[in-house]
Design an enzyme around this catalytic site. Sequence first.
Site, PDB file in Angstrom:
ATOM      1  N   HIS A  54       0.871  -1.167   0.000  1.00 50.16           N
ATOM      2  CA  HIS A  54       0.000   0.000   0.000  1.00 50.16           C
ATOM      3  C   HIS A  54       0.912   1.223   0.000  1.00 50.16           C
ATOM      4  CE1 HIS A  54      -2.389  -3.059   2.262  1.00 50.16           C
ATOM      5  NE2 HIS A  54      -3.430  -2.521   1.629  1.00 50.16           N
ATOM      6  N   ASP A  57       2.315   1.834   3.375  1.00 52.13           N
ATOM      7  CA  ASP A  57       3.307   0.874   3.870  1.00 52.13           C
ATOM      8  C   ASP A  57       4.714   1.359   3.568  1.00 52.13           C
ATOM      9  OD1 ASP A  57       1.239  -0.925   4.532  1.00 52.13           O
ATOM     10  OD2 ASP A  57       1.322  -1.865   2.548  1.00 52.13           O
TER      11      ASP A  57
END
Length: 388
Positions: A54, A57
Amino acid sequence: MSYQPTPEDKFTFGLWTVGWQGRDPFGDATRGALDPAESVRRLAELGAHGVTFHDDDLIPFGATDSERAEHIKRFRQGLDETGMKVPMATTNLFTHPVFKDGGFTANDRDVRRYAVRKTIRNIDLAVELGAQTYVAWGGREGAESGAAKDVRVALDRMKEAFDLLGEYVTSQGYDTPFAIEPKPNEPRGDILLPTIGHALAFIDGLERPELYGVNPEVGHEQMAGLNFPHGIAQALWAGKLFHIDLNGQSGIKYDQDLRFGPGDLAAAFWLVDLLESAGYEGPRHFDFKPPRTEDFDGVWASAAGCMRNYLILKERAAAFRADPEVQEALRAARLDELAQPTAGDGLQALLPDRSAFEDFDPDAAAARGMAFERLDQLAMDHLLGARG
């Protein structure tokens, strides 16, 4: 067969999997943060093919442009050093409180516009890093109460968002299809597009349906009480299995995100059998959470276990299909007849054929055993290692 994975096996992991710190609704983190580049290196050592992410992340939410560039640089160095790939990326539209009512279907129009722009920004990065698929999980797209969301209008907004994203990747010349990830509930009480079937039906209404497929997850379908291999078979039949998330789940409960194998082992066997026999060429992507009981040694043992279990099941499934007794049992169960068209000569030949109806003996047909139990026991023997 060796159970040591290699990059050719196409095993991939989300940064959020091994990077999960063990924080849950009832307890704080039990592990420290992992640098994404360190995750890349450790997964490469285990034999993985690649990692996925993501946006949040890789780059902390709210990072400045210079901080963003530094995070990307460090991540790239890890990829370059290891040869690891980034086959897929996605957008976090669920963690920050701004997404408390969703991203693409938030009642607040400003939030929807922000969600589309946030996604577009990460699509650019995903393409830059070589991603071949872009996943969309609408974890906050839903409701807890009946009057809070006009679902028909919310689906209009969902369609609008995906049509905008399709327009964007087309205008940029990106070859990056989207994979919609269904889930029935959690974190919302009820989530829009809750199952594979819902997502497939939704895709048919998009302006560029060819750009969209599904990214089913084992646990998500099993949370709804569904047969995951059957759902994957339908996605393959529709030509829409663009990506897949592998993990384990024990029945209808919260999303456990066990490593692949534990949970419903028989379903895992049939899933691997299907993926391998159908010639699925995409990554075998693990979306799991190492239990919060584990230290970092346990994290890497859990990741290694995902790959090892897949390879064991792959070997067992191949042995099952190659077994002459199994092949005879498949014929006894009339699987070869299922592959024959019901009316190969068409309706006009079917209607006057008296053997199809007037002279058909339903009682005699009902008396014919299907031999499914023998076939299933042979499968269990192979799964449990009782046959060579």
